[in-house]
Design a protein around this motif. Structure first.
Motif, PDB file in Angstrom:
ATOM      1  N   ASN A  49       2.673   8.414  -3.836  1.00 31.57           N
ATOM      2  CA  ASN A  49       2.739   7.271  -2.934  1.00 31.57           C
ATOM      3  C   ASN A  49       4.163   6.727  -2.917  1.00 31.57           C
ATOM      4  O   ASN A  49       4.863   6.766  -3.928  1.00 31.57           O
ATOM      5  CB  ASN A  49       1.766   6.186  -3.401  1.00 31.57           C
ATOM      6  N   THR A  50       4.578   6.197  -1.772  1.00 27.88           N
ATOM      7  CA  THR A  50       5.928   5.653  -1.649  1.00 27.88           C
ATOM      8  C   THR A  50       6.103   4.367  -2.447  1.00 27.88           C
ATOM      9  O   THR A  50       7.237   3.933  -2.646  1.00 27.88           O
ATOM     10  CB  THR A  50       6.288   5.377  -0.172  1.00 27.88           C
ATOM     11  N   ASN A  51       5.021   3.773  -2.932  1.00 30.38           N
ATOM     12  CA  ASN A  51       5.157   2.570  -3.748  1.00 30.38           C
ATOM     13  C   ASN A  51       5.220   2.895  -5.242  1.00 30.38           C
ATOM     14  O   ASN A  51       5.177   1.998  -6.071  1.00 30.38           O
ATOM     15  CB  ASN A  51       4.045   1.563  -3.455  1.00 30.38           C
TER      16      ASN A  51
ATOM     17  N   ASP B  41      -0.500  14.323  -4.844  1.00 29.13           N
ATOM     18  CA  ASP B  41      -0.493  13.248  -3.858  1.00 29.13           C
ATOM     19  C   ASP B  41       0.262  12.078  -4.476  1.00 29.13           C
ATOM     20  O   ASP B  41      -0.208  11.470  -5.444  1.00 29.13           O
ATOM     21  CB  ASP B  41      -1.914  12.826  -3.488  1.00 29.13           C
TER      22      ASP B  41
ATOM     23  N   ARG C 117       2.676   4.773   1.555  1.00 31.25           N
ATOM     24  CA  ARG C 117       2.107   5.956   2.217  1.00 31.25           C
ATOM     25  C   ARG C 117       1.864   7.022   1.173  1.00 31.25           C
ATOM     26  O   ARG C 117       2.674   7.209   0.270  1.00 31.25           O
ATOM     27  CB  ARG C 117       3.088   6.539   3.232  1.00 31.25           C
ATOM     28  N   ILE C 118       0.789   7.761   1.327  1.00 33.58           N
ATOM     29  CA  ILE C 118       0.502   8.876   0.432  1.00 33.58           C
ATOM     30  C   ILE C 118       1.099  10.133   1.040  1.00 33.58           C
ATOM     31  O   ILE C 118       0.860  10.436   2.210  1.00 33.58           O
ATOM     32  CB  ILE C 118      -1.010   9.035   0.203  1.00 33.58           C
TER      33      ILE C 118
ATOM     34  N   ASP D 261       0.808  -1.218   0.000  1.00 38.21           N
ATOM     35  CA  ASP D 261       0.000   0.000   0.000  1.00 38.21           C
ATOM     36  C   ASP D 261       0.840   1.266   0.000  1.00 38.21           C
ATOM     37  O   ASP D 261       0.483   2.252  -0.624  1.00 38.21           O
ATOM     38  CB  ASP D 261      -0.941   0.015   1.208  1.00 38.21           C
TER      39      ASP D 261
END
Length: 129
Positions: free
Chosen positions: A105-107, A103, A53-54, A51
């Motif tokens: 995301n770390t992924n 926004d 982080r945003i 998931d």
């Protein structure tokens, strides 16, 4: 031949061998570092999987790719801001970074981040004319 000449010649040979060995080690280590950096330009994985982080980021009008890369590194979205600059330079999104709030995301990979920040940010405000 005198003893001084033999000692001097031996010391000279030892110094040359040490300098040569140092140069070989320096070239070897530099080549490995350059290869690793070049490899990461095209294969840098995301910081996290799953998931993630945003994280919201704000890109200003006058930010360069290096400025954006350093900011993304500080926010924990990428590993290396300078590497981001090179990746942006070589990507299809070169010069298309748009100002705005995003926004991320770390992924996300760097390529995915570049795709997002090269598009106009979505605005919640409707312009009334």
């Amino acid at each position: 031949m005198s003893v001084k000449y033999v000692i001097g010649a031996t010391a000279q040979i030892i110094i040359k061998v040490v300098v040569f060995a140092y140069l070989i080690m320096f070239i070897f280590r530099t080549a490995i570092a350059a290869y690793d950096y070049g490899y990461r330009v095209f294969t840098e994985p995301p910081l996290s999987y799953g998931d993630g982080r945003i994280i919201s980021v704000y890109i200003e009008e006058d930010n360069s790719a290096l400025d954006v890369g350093k900011m993304l590194q500080e926010k924990g979205l990428i590993r290396d801001g300078r590497l981001f600059m090179i990746q942006e330079l070589l990507s299809e999104h070169h010069g298309n970074i748009q100002p705005g709030v995003y926004d991320l995301n770390t992924n996300m990979t760097v390529q995915e981040i570049l795709t997002v920040i090269a598009q106009e940010p979505e605005s919640d405000e409707e312009t009334a004319e």
